[in-house]
Design an enzyme around this catalytic site. Structure first.
Site, short mmCIF file in Angstrom:
data_model
loop_
_atom_site.label_atom_id
_atom_site.label_comp_id
_atom_site.label_asym_id
_atom_site.label_seq_id
_atom_site.Cartn_x
_atom_site.Cartn_y
_atom_site.Cartn_z
N ASP A 71 -22.32 46.69 10.11
CA ASP A 71 -23.38 46.53 9.25
C ASP A 71 -23.85 47.79 8.21
O ASP A 71 -24.28 48.73 8.89
CB ASP A 71 -24.63 45.94 10.15
CG ASP A 71 -24.74 47.05 11.38
OD1 ASP A 71 -23.92 47.73 11.65
OD2 ASP A 71 -25.82 46.95 11.92
N GLU A 112 -22.40 60.22 14.14
CA GLU A 112 -22.05 58.80 14.17
C GLU A 112 -21.04 58.52 13.24
O GLU A 112 -20.30 57.56 13.61
CB GLU A 112 -23.05 58.03 13.78
CG GLU A 112 -23.64 57.97 12.69
CD GLU A 112 -24.72 56.53 12.19
OE1 GLU A 112 -25.53 56.80 11.28
OE2 GLU A 112 -24.62 55.78 12.88
#
Ligand SMILES: *[C@@H]1O[C@H](CO)[C@@H](O)[C@H](O)[C@H]1NC(C)=O
Ligand SMILES: *[C@@H]1O[C@H](CO)[C@@H](O)[C@H](O)[C@H]1NC(C)=O
Ligand SMILES: *[C@@H]1O[C@H](CO)[C@@H](O)[C@H](O)[C@H]1NC(C)=O
Length: 579
Positions: free
Chosen positions: A321, A514
């Site tokens: 996403d 991340e």
């Protein structure tokens, strides 16, 4: 009926009852955290930089009371409460984020796990030791208040402590946890892994599937299904077959969810196949990204809004996403409003499920249950045949997402195109070498700092120039399955590139991220819906996996390592000549 048979009959009835949909709670009813006027007004007022902040705030009193007070406030202001009054309302009725969790130092953390000794480069070894230390920072435990008064929290209670990704991701996430667990197993923290597994199994028992993450606002959707694999890795490290035996029925429940709720029938070449897709048949904005979803819907006709929100949720379920991967073939591929996740049959999802079906078959075989072993062997064979018929492209040498609307493959590059290799779901060993050729043809191997997520710069976070740890894994361990030394060497080189990107950024910032931007020499990544986050669970896990597997060869400075002996020789030579 003999007594035993009657008991069996009753148990069967009970099993049917528990397995039916009616027994499961509806996915997120909360009038505060999932939908309703309070959520709408607070999120649209944009009181915080990140919409996730509000839906993570615990309540100071019972939800009925809070809602009652809000109704009064809203009607006083003709359903448009001004910012200062909204702020005062939150101050009075909500608590700061993070109150529901407490720091937790894993009891099974130890100073010197054995894998560290395998790392030859001393700088990398000392870095690996620091990554191993980070588990103590990322450990969290749910406070008992959440069990006592669950209705006051969006956090879902978990009995066992866990490791979180970090940053805005305060709770645990489904697919992130697989790479976290791989790292924990190297850190010899089997107890922590078992607890995390138990948390996931409990969620399946309660909700029928593993939600995206441990919050009520994530209940409508799942994430890439890696629970069976988590179990396999835990059992491989511990031989804890009793735990497997106790929980194999729950693993089956989770796979049933994917088989019954995410199945799609594909007609291809005159035949019909059953494959899986990401699909979330619920409208409404995502509560944790509410204002963005609501504003995005403003650009489409009113009748198309619910469908758009459902596709956004399906995009979140995919773990990607968001990405150009879900915007392919749309009228406006640059805008998220043309997202159509559920219209694609994703390579990675079907590879994950094919692997899970294979693992279930071996689990049952090891427990002596031949009938179930055969059932799953057949499911795997059926999916493998469909993967190769519909998604494999012999000419290009890779697998591609299948676009159901346009009846064709999406030939763009994504690391997920190699997921069947990683998952061991391919029939011909030469496919790994064909995939290497595919990577070379796509020019993907020219990137020095990591494998890019795609070759399209869309501004979304799951696209160029970002690179993500789990996607490095798909490619690296995919190629490493090849019997060919050349393909294996490319896998090593990609591991070396990724480790150096992680290591260099860590040396500069003392943090793990991340995602990484590989266009700027490998810096923390950007784009998408929120700021880049530090921590970071799966990046740490993946780095530890590579440091373990290639520890004898990885270098903290490849170029230097390559140049150093040459430089030294040149200097010596020069020295001799100048004498
Ligand atoms: C209340 O809001 C509605 C719609 O936003 C508007 O039509 C109405 O005039 C407002 N009433 C008052 C008293 O301001
Ligand atoms: C698990 O069992 C296998 C075979 O019985 C054995 O070879 C292996 O060493 C065991 N592993 C652990 C971690 O106990
Ligand atoms: C998916 O599976 C469910 C349950 O078996 C079935 O009712 C449904 O028709 C299937 N859908 C497709 C598209 O195959």
């Amino acid at each position: 009926m003999p007594e035993g048979a009657c008991q069996l009959f009753l148990l069967l009835l009970l099993g049917l009852g528990l397995g039916s949909q009616e027994a499961l709670p509806p996915p997120c009813e909360s009038q505060i955290y999932c939908h309703g006027e309070l959520l709408h007004q607070v999120q649209m007022a944009k009181l915080y930089q990140d919409d996730k902040q509000f839906v993570d705030m615990p309540l100071s009193s019972a939800p009925d009371q809070v809602l009652q007070h809000f109704r009064t406030l809203a009607s006083t202001h003709n359903h448009s409460v001004p910012r200062p009054q909204l702020q005062a309302f939150l101050q009075e009725h909500f608590q700061a984020t993070g109150q529901e969790l407490q720091p937790w130092v894993p009891e099974d953390w130890k100073d010197s796990p054995r894998f560290l000794e395998k790392i030859a480069d001393s700088k990398l070894r000392s870095w690996a030791r620091q990554l191993h230390q980070l588990w103590k920072k990322l450990g969290k435990k749910v406070r008992p208040e959440v069990l006592r008064q669950p209705e006051r929290f969006s956090l879902i209670y978990s009995q066992h402590p866990f490791i979180v990704p970090g940053g805005r991701f305060r709770e645990f996430y489904y697919w992130d946890s697989y790479w976290v667990m791989e790292g924990l197993l190297l850190s010899e923290m089997e107890g922590t892994v078992r607890g995390m597994l138990q948390n996931f199994l409990d969620l399946v028992q309660t909700y029928g599937h593993v939600p995206n993450g441990a919050r009520v606002y994530y209940l409508q959707r799942s994430q890439p299904p890696l629970l069976t694999l988590m179990m396999a890795r835990y059992v491989a490290h511990t031989n804890d077959t009793a735990f497997l035996r106790d929980n194999i029925g729950t693993l089956a429940l989770e796979l049933d969810f994917w088989a019954e709720k995410r199945n799609v029938s594909v007609s291809f070449g005159g035949k019909s196949y059953i494959l899986s897709r990401y699909h979330v048949p619920y409208g409404g904005p995502r509560p944790e990204s509410y204002s963005k979803d609501a504003e995005l819907a403003g650009v489409v006709p009113e009748g198309a809004r619910e469908a758009l929100w459902a596709e956004l949720k399906a995009g979140a379920e995919s773990g990607w996403d968001f990405s150009s991967r879900w915007l392919i073939g749309s009228q406006d591929p640059s805008s998220l409003s043309s997202i159509r996740t559920s219209k694609l049959v994703p390579v990675d999802l079907n590879a994950f499920l094919c692997q899970a079906e294979g693992l279930m078959s071996s689990f049952h075989a090891s427990l002596g249950n031949e009938a179930e072993a055969t059932k799953y062997r057949n499911l795997r064979a059926r999916r493998l045949a469909a993967l190769e018929a519909v998604l494999w492209d012999q000419e290009k040498g890779a697998w591609f997402d299948y676009d159901l609307e346009h009846g064709k493959k999406n030939h763009e590059f994504y690391p997920s195109n190699l997921a069947p290799l990683w998952a061991g779901c391919f029939s011909d060993p030469s496919m790994a070498d064909q995939a290497l050729q595919y990577l070379e043809d796509s020019q993907v191997l020219t990137y020095q700092h990591g494998v890019p997520t795609s070759l399209r710069k869309s501004g979304q976070q799951w696209d160029y120039p970002n690179a993500w740890a789990p996607l490095q894994d798909l490619v690296i361990r995919g190629l490493a399955r090849s019997p060919s030394p050349r393909t294996q060497e490319v896998a090593f080189q990609l591991a070396q590139n990724w480790i150096q990107t992680n290591f260099r950024v860590y040396s500069q910032t003392s943090a793990m991220y991340e995602k990484y931007d590989i266009s700027s020499g490998g810096q923390p990544g950007g784009g998408g819906e929120y700021e880049v986050q530090e921590g970071f669970g799966w990046t740490n896990g993946m780095a530890l996996m590579l440091l373990d597997h290639y520890g004898d060869r990885l270098s903290s400075a490849a170029q230097a390592a390559f140049l150093e002996p040459l430089c030294l020789a040149a200097a010596l030579l020069l020295g001799l000549l100048l004498r």
